[in-house]
Design an enzyme around this catalytic site. Structure first.
Site: not given
Length: 142
Positions: A50, A52-56, A99, A61, A63
């Site tokens: 995964n 991540e990015n500050a803007s969520y 997910c 993911c 995958e």
């Protein structure tokens, strides 16, 4: 395809690849690293983590990065190989269930009967995303 056709050695290799990928995860916000690995029908292992990015909402993911590797390593003109076995782990090496979004992504690139290692044992892609719609449906309806 059944889990009997995937050897324990294959599952061990997948778990190892998923754990290696998990250690490369970029997770400054959630601190929840995830690694994923899959076996392709041509015998390769692809993996992802995964990011991540500050803007969520733009977080990728594990995958997603796995499928990106699958596409990037495809033979030109032939398209990506299909996935036949998949596992996903957290930062402690515990098995995770993808997910719903990622189940659809995996379904898109799965061979019929792909096996997933899940928190409740080995299951086929059709068991974890029943009645899914994907490329096989489009081919059948063409």
């Amino acid at each position: 395809m059944s889990d009997a056709k995937i050897s324990e050695a294959n599952w061990n290799q997948l778990r190892e690849a998923a754990n290696t990928a998990m250690k490369k995860a970029y997770v400054p916000y959630s601190k929840f690293p995830v690694g994923a690995a899959a076996l392709t029908e041509d015998g390769r292992i692809v993996s992802g983590c995964n990011v991540e990015n500050a803007s969520y909402g733009l977080t990728l993911c594990a995958e997603c990065s796995l499928v990106s590797e699958l596409a990037m390593t495809a033979v030109v003109g032939k398209g990506p190989a299909k996935l036949i076995a998949f596992t996903c782990v957290d930062g402690h090496g515990n098995i995770l269930m993808p997910c719903g979004r990622c189940r659809q992504l995996l379904f898109e690139h799965s061979a019929k009967g792909m096996i997933l290692e899940t928190v409740s044992g080995f299951k086929t892609i059709d068991e974890v995303i029943p009645d899914a719609f994907g490329p096989r449906d489009l081919e059948e309806r063409a």
